[in-house]
Design a protein around this motif. Structure first.
Motif, PDB file in Angstrom:
ATOM      1  N   LEU A  29      -1.486 -14.305   8.230  1.00 32.79           N
ATOM      2  CA  LEU A  29      -0.714 -15.427   8.757  1.00 32.79           C
ATOM      3  C   LEU A  29      -1.521 -16.705   8.491  1.00 32.79           C
ATOM      4  CD1 LEU A  29       0.684 -14.036  12.131  1.00 32.79           C
ATOM      5  CD2 LEU A  29       2.029 -14.853  10.194  1.00 32.79           C
ATOM      6  N   GLY A  30      -1.371 -17.229   7.286  1.00 34.13           N
ATOM      7  CA  GLY A  30      -2.051 -18.446   6.877  1.00 34.13           C
ATOM      8  C   GLY A  30      -1.027 -19.415   6.324  1.00 34.13           C
ATOM      9  N   THR A  31      -1.311 -20.007   5.175  1.00 35.63           N
ATOM     10  CA  THR A  31      -0.312 -20.840   4.505  1.00 35.63           C
ATOM     11  C   THR A  31       0.941 -20.018   4.228  1.00 35.63           C
ATOM     12  OG1 THR A  31      -2.009 -22.209   3.476  1.00 35.63           O
ATOM     13  CG2 THR A  31       0.169 -22.244   2.467  1.00 35.63           C
ATOM     14  N   GLY A  32       0.741 -18.768   3.810  1.00 32.87           N
ATOM     15  CA  GLY A  32       1.830 -17.820   3.609  1.00 32.87           C
ATOM     16  C   GLY A  32       1.665 -16.626   4.531  1.00 32.87           C
ATOM     17  N   THR A  33       2.556 -15.642   4.358  1.00 34.20           N
ATOM     18  CA  THR A  33       2.568 -14.442   5.191  1.00 34.20           C
ATOM     19  C   THR A  33       2.565 -13.211   4.306  1.00 34.20           C
ATOM     20  OG1 THR A  33       3.829 -15.517   6.950  1.00 34.20           O
ATOM     21  CG2 THR A  33       3.919 -13.127   6.890  1.00 34.20           C
ATOM     22  N   ASN A  34       1.922 -12.139   4.778  1.00 33.24           N
ATOM     23  CA  ASN A  34       2.040 -10.847   4.116  1.00 33.24           C
ATOM     24  C   ASN A  34       1.663  -9.755   5.111  1.00 33.24           C
ATOM     25  OD1 ASN A  34       2.655  -9.101   2.009  1.00 33.24           O
ATOM     26  ND2 ASN A  34       1.444 -10.246   0.520  1.00 33.24           N
ATOM     27  N   THR A  35       2.047  -8.532   4.833  1.00 34.69           N
ATOM     28  CA  THR A  35       1.800  -7.404   5.729  1.00 34.69           C
ATOM     29  C   THR A  35       1.616  -6.139   4.912  1.00 34.69           C
ATOM     30  OG1 THR A  35       4.190  -7.041   5.902  1.00 34.69           O
ATOM     31  CG2 THR A  35       3.165  -8.311   7.674  1.00 34.69           C
ATOM     32  N   CYS A  36       0.923  -5.144   5.483  1.00 37.00           N
ATOM     33  CA  CYS A  36       0.788  -3.871   4.779  1.00 37.00           C
ATOM     34  C   CYS A  36       0.253  -2.773   5.677  1.00 37.00           C
ATOM     35  CB  CYS A  36      -0.156  -4.012   3.574  1.00 37.00           C
ATOM     36  SG  CYS A  36      -1.913  -4.109   4.000  1.00 37.00           S
ATOM     37  N   LEU A  37       0.386  -1.547   5.182  1.00 38.09           N
ATOM     38  CA  LEU A  37      -0.333  -0.399   5.714  1.00 38.09           C
ATOM     39  C   LEU A  37      -1.445  -0.083   4.721  1.00 38.09           C
ATOM     40  CD1 LEU A  37       2.611   1.921   6.894  1.00 38.09           C
ATOM     41  CD2 LEU A  37       1.214   0.361   8.281  1.00 38.09           C
ATOM     42  N   TYR A  38      -2.588   0.336   5.240  1.00 39.60           N
ATOM     43  CA  TYR A  38      -3.814   0.490   4.443  1.00 39.60           C
ATOM     44  C   TYR A  38      -4.451   1.829   4.798  1.00 39.60           C
ATOM     45  CZ  TYR A  38      -8.773  -0.690   3.289  1.00 39.60           C
ATOM     46  OH  TYR A  38     -10.067  -0.720   2.825  1.00 39.60           O
ATOM     47  N   ASN A  39      -4.942   2.542   3.784  1.00 40.88           N
ATOM     48  CA  ASN A  39      -5.488   3.887   4.015  1.00 40.88           C
ATOM     49  C   ASN A  39      -7.012   3.944   4.072  1.00 40.88           C
ATOM     50  OD1 ASN A  39      -6.294   3.612   1.363  1.00 40.88           O
ATOM     51  ND2 ASN A  39      -5.058   5.315   0.575  1.00 40.88           N
ATOM     52  N   GLY A  40      -7.653   2.780   4.111  1.00 36.84           N
ATOM     53  CA  GLY A  40      -9.112   2.740   4.120  1.00 36.84           C
ATOM     54  C   GLY A  40      -9.711   2.406   2.774  1.00 36.84           C
ATOM     55  N   GLU A  41      -8.863   2.354   1.745  1.00 44.70           N
ATOM     56  CA  GLU A  41      -9.313   2.015   0.395  1.00 44.70           C
ATOM     57  C   GLU A  41      -8.297   1.127  -0.326  1.00 44.70           C
ATOM     58  OE1 GLU A  41     -11.928   1.663  -2.660  1.00 44.70           O
ATOM     59  OE2 GLU A  41     -12.327   2.722  -0.782  1.00 44.70           O
TER      60      GLU A  41
END
Length: 276
Positions: free
Chosen positions: A113-125
């Protein structure tokens, strides 16, 4: 010796790592390849980064940038190779920087949440699931650019309380014509709009209503689209999330989501990740 860069649409933070320790940290403007050309990136870096640094013998450059995926990542890599021609250049999405910077090698949910937005799920790598934020025009709910657009549209439509409108005019000596020109005629409209998110303050009723609206849209239109989203703790990188953490946390609770780490920048975590 390696060079790590965390680049959003507004700012890039660079860190030189030598023998496992940070040797130097510095900043330049941000380089989003959707909004700037390779020539712009090359010229800006040459003007912003001292020649002595550019001539250092880096083993690798790890550049994490907004919109740096696929063809755009290749474009940025080519630009960086023009400057750091003896180093291995690796370009990653800024979302991976957020994930590695916050979670390290643990799995979980991460947002920007900065100038733009993004989201994800991450598996540790690596990122395992990403729902497109759709960028400045169609999406980026909750971002600085999204908030700035709302502030500007409310001002131009005279949809602000009178006291807030007066504060706006005292803060920004601008005009309707200048605002429209900056958005529709000049480059980097997303960065321009995002600057107006700084007008918002958590002790102002108008600001709180705008922030809650934007964060509710962020959770309803993005976060809730992830299957089983409620089982993950919410982790976030970026100036908007960091500055307005209390309001973000309040809205997250409305959606049954527990907030965990909210950081302004992932750079410290990235340094630790690349040490390992």
């Amino acid at each position: 010796m390696i060079l790590i860069a965390d680049s959003g649409s507004t700012k890039t933070t660079w860190s030189i790592i030598d023998d496992g320790k940070e040797f130097l940290r510095f900043s330049t403007e941000g380089y989003n390849p959707y909004f700037v050309s390779n020539e712009y990136i090359i010229d800006s870096i040459k003007q912003s980064i001292d020649r002595k640094i550019r001539k250092m013998r880096f083993k690798a450059i790890h550049f994490y940038g907004a919109s740096c995926d696929g063809v755009q990542a290749n474009r940025v890599a080519e630009a960086l190779k023009q400057i750091f021609n003896k180093a291995e250049v690796l370009v990653h999405l800024d979302l991976l920087a957020a994930a590695r910077g916050v979670l390290g090698r643990e799995s979980g949910f991460v947002a920007i949440l900065g100038t733009g937005t993004n989201t994800c799920l991450y598996n540790g790598e690596e990122i395992t699931h990403n729902i497109d934020s759709l960028g400045f025009i169609l999406g980026d709910e909750g971002s600085g650019a999204y908030l700035g657009k709302k502030v500007l549209s409310d001002y131009l439509r005279e949809n602000m309380p009178l006291a807030v409108k007066k504060r706006f005019e005292q803060s920004y000596h601008t005009s309707s014509k200048e605002i429209i020109q900056n958005i529709y005629k000049l480059p980097l409209a997303n960065r321009y709009c995002a600057t107006y998110s700084r007008f918002l303050h958590s002790d102002c009723a108008y600001s709180v209503s705008v922030l809650k609206m934007a964060f509710r849209r962020f959770f309803s239109d993005l976060v809730m689209l992830y299957p089983g989203y409620e089982q993950y703790k919410f982790n976030c990188i970026g100036s908007v999330g960091f500055v307005f953490k209390s309001i973000l946390t309040e809205v997250a609770q409305e959606f049954g989501i527990e907030v965990d780490k909210v950081l302004k920048s992932p750079i410290d975590g990235l340094i630790e990740y690349h040490r390992g």
